[in-house]
Structures are given as C-alpha cells and as structure tokens.
Design an enzyme around this catalytic site. Structure first.
Site, PDB file in Angstrom:
ATOM      1  N   LEU A 121       0.860  -1.184   0.000  1.00 30.48           N
ATOM      2  CA  LEU A 121       0.000   0.000   0.000  1.00 30.48           C
ATOM      3  C   LEU A 121       0.897   1.235   0.000  1.00 30.48           C
ATOM      4  O   LEU A 121       1.845   1.315   0.782  1.00 30.48           O
ATOM      5  CB  LEU A 121      -0.899   0.032   1.243  1.00 30.48           C
ATOM      6  N   ASP A 122       0.591   2.197  -0.867  1.00 30.07           N
ATOM      7  CA  ASP A 122       1.360   3.439  -0.909  1.00 30.07           C
ATOM      8  C   ASP A 122       1.224   4.192   0.416  1.00 30.07           C
ATOM      9  O   ASP A 122       0.230   4.025   1.139  1.00 30.07           O
ATOM     10  CB  ASP A 122       0.866   4.335  -2.043  1.00 30.07           C
ATOM     11  N   PRO A 123       2.185   5.059   0.745  1.00 30.55           N
ATOM     12  CA  PRO A 123       2.107   5.817   2.000  1.00 30.55           C
ATOM     13  C   PRO A 123       0.801   6.589   2.176  1.00 30.55           C
ATOM     14  O   PRO A 123       0.264   6.658   3.286  1.00 30.55           O
ATOM     15  CB  PRO A 123       3.309   6.764   1.906  1.00 30.55           C
ATOM     16  N   MET A 124       0.263   7.191   1.105  1.00 34.92           N
ATOM     17  CA  MET A 124      -0.962   7.977   1.255  1.00 34.92           C
ATOM     18  C   MET A 124      -2.200   7.109   1.485  1.00 34.92           C
ATOM     19  O   MET A 124      -3.229   7.592   1.950  1.00 34.92           O
ATOM     20  CB  MET A 124      -1.197   8.870   0.037  1.00 34.92           C
ATOM     21  N   ALA A 125      -2.113   5.814   1.172  1.00 33.51           N
ATOM     22  CA  ALA A 125      -3.265   4.918   1.275  1.00 33.51           C
ATOM     23  C   ALA A 125      -3.440   4.394   2.692  1.00 33.51           C
ATOM     24  O   ALA A 125      -2.493   4.287   3.465  1.00 33.51           O
ATOM     25  CB  ALA A 125      -3.106   3.760   0.303  1.00 33.51           C
TER      26      ALA A 125
END
EC number: 5.4.99.25
Length: 297
Positions: free
Chosen positions: A43-47
């Site tokens: 999962l990307d950091p913003m997610a």
C-alpha cells in the site's frame, strides 16, 4: 504438547496514512519480537486500510495470497494529471472538467471495467531488472512499464462533487491483484480529455480479509496479537478438505494422497481443526502446494 505454530498466523492491519508498508512491518517486528514478519500487497504511504501481514510461519503463506482479488474505496479528481498519478505528484496537465456530464463519465468508467490492459504508474513498486520502478525514477531514470492485463470487476461511482473546474468522484473498485487504482484515475482522466489523478485511497478487502478483520496499528503496538491463527487463515482462504489424522501426518511429511476429484487448491484440515497443508490435484496425485505444519517443526 506445545503447538509449534501457535505463534504463527496473519495480522490484518488497518494501515494509517503517511507510512510505507515496510514501516508497518518494522513496527510489528518490534511488537511481536520476531524478524519473521512480512506483508502481502504493498500500500502506498498515502493509502489506508487492509494490509495483510504474516507472522512467523504465516510469512510463508503470504505467497499464496498474492493472486487474490482486492477492493478499494477511492477518490478520483478529474481536471488535472500529475507526475505520480496521485495527489503527491506535480501537476503536468490541467483542463476544465466542469463541462463533463454524467453520461460522459459513465461511458468512460464503463470502458475501464472488465478485462482491460493497464499500464502501471512509473512510480510503482514493480521491479525492473531487480530495482523497483519508483527507485529508478527517483534516480532520474525514465521508466516505461509495458501495459498488462488486469480485471476490474466493479468500478462504481458512489458520489460526485464539482468545484473550481474539478470533478471529484468517490468510487468503489473490485479488481484483480496487480491493478493500480491511480492508473485507473489517470486513464479515466485521459479518456475524458481532462486529466485525472488519485486523491484518496482506502483498501477495504484483500481476498477474504476485510476491514472488519483489521486492527489499527497503534492497538497492535500496545497489544500484539494475531487476527487469525495459521489454521484459521488457511481455512478462511481456501475451500476445506476434511482429512484424517493419518492423512494429515502423511501430508506433513510431504507425501501425496489419492486424488478425490477436487478442482483448485484446498486447505487440508484434520478432525481436530489443524490446517496441515494446501493441496491440489496434479495428475493422479493429491499433492501439497504449501505445508503449514511440516513434521520437521
């Protein structure tokens, strides 16, 4: 007698924003006092949302979750494209999206539903010659990842907001593993001629594991615990094949059983509820795909 896999299993984490998936793994290694921690599906950091983490022998089970389906709630902004296809990149193109009507949006969404060819974002975690794409981009390389087939089974617009020349769409997506939601945002904007990028992303499901199973990371740091034991994880993820204790002993040694007419992978479970292995019929054999409880433990 102590169960050799009693500390093995899965933790379904509700990942907070601003943290990488590896950051989560690092914190859980400390919380569970073990190096044997790994995750399935970055999962990307913003997610935020569901991140499935394996503990001890559960890490070996993660490879059998990779090909599972996933579900997301996301917000797509129409009217601008960015270098990263999400809100963290620099805007490289913008256009007034206020003139788009519902029919145009619906048609474009429909064109991105089903079996499609999708080009991953250049800042993805895909490895190119052993190095992740986003690392190559950060080092100044130009990265071009070929399009590949993915399946988007659900792409529903839940809500729409219009302001300042932008159209923000709250969407729900169910898709195959390997689908990039920010690439969907990019391609939706391109199809409509106004550009598009992702502004919010929350993963709600990974295979059979949902937000209902998820535990906030902060809670796990205060009270480290499994979401599912290894027995529960196998039985939740695959159809159950009931076997005898003697058959379980054979499978634990890597031996094969007589075929039963099964289709696909099954979790072989003894009467006492122990998940011994994942099995699959291969020719005239019912063979192990993954042994959860090898007799060497």
């Amino acid at each position: 007698m102590n169960d050799p896999v009693q500390n093995s299993g899965l933790v379904v984490v509700d990942k907070p924003a601003g943290m990488t998936s590896h950051d989560v793994v690092s914190k859980l290694r400390r919380a569970f006092s073990t190096r044997k921690v790994g995750h399935a599906g970055t999962l990307d950091p913003m997610a935020t949302g569901v991140l499935v983490v394996g503990i001890e022998r559960g890490t070996r089970f993660l490879a059998h979750l990779v090909a599972t389906t996933k579900a997301y709630d996301a917000t797509i902004r129409l009217g601008a494209s960015t270098t990263t296809d999400d809100r963290e990149g620099d805007v490289v193109f913008s256009a007034d999206a206020s003139t788009l009507d519902d029919e145009q949006i619906t048609t474009a969404v429909t064109s991105l539903t089903g079996e499609i060819m999708q080009k991953p974002a250049s800042v993805s975690a895909i490895k190119i010659d052993g190095k992740r794409a986003h690392e190559r981009v950060r080092d100044g390389e130009v990265v071009d990842i070929p399009a590949r087939p993915v399946t988007v089974s659900v792409f529903d617009v839940l809500e729409q907001r219009r302001e300042g020349g932008f159209v923000d769409l709250d969407v729900r997506v169910h898709c195959s593993s390997g689908t990039y939601i920010r690439s969907l945002a990019r391609d939706l904007g391109a199809a409509l001629g106004v550009g598009g990028h992702l502004t919010a992303l929350r993963r709600t499901e990974v295979g059979p594991f949902t937000l209902e199973d998820a535990i906030p990371l902060a809670d796990l740091q205060d009270n480290a615990r499994l979401s599912l034991s290894l027995d529960e994880a196998l039985a939740r993820s695959y159809p159950v094949l009931e076997i005898t204790e003697a058959e379980g002993e054979a499978l634990s040694m890597g031996k094969w059983l007589e075929p039963r007419g099964l289709k696909g992978v099954h979790a072989a479970v003894t009467p006492s509820g122990r998940s011994i292995a994942l099995v699959e019929e291969k020719g005239k054999r019912l063979a192990t795909v993954f042994v959860a409880r090898p007799n060497t433990l």
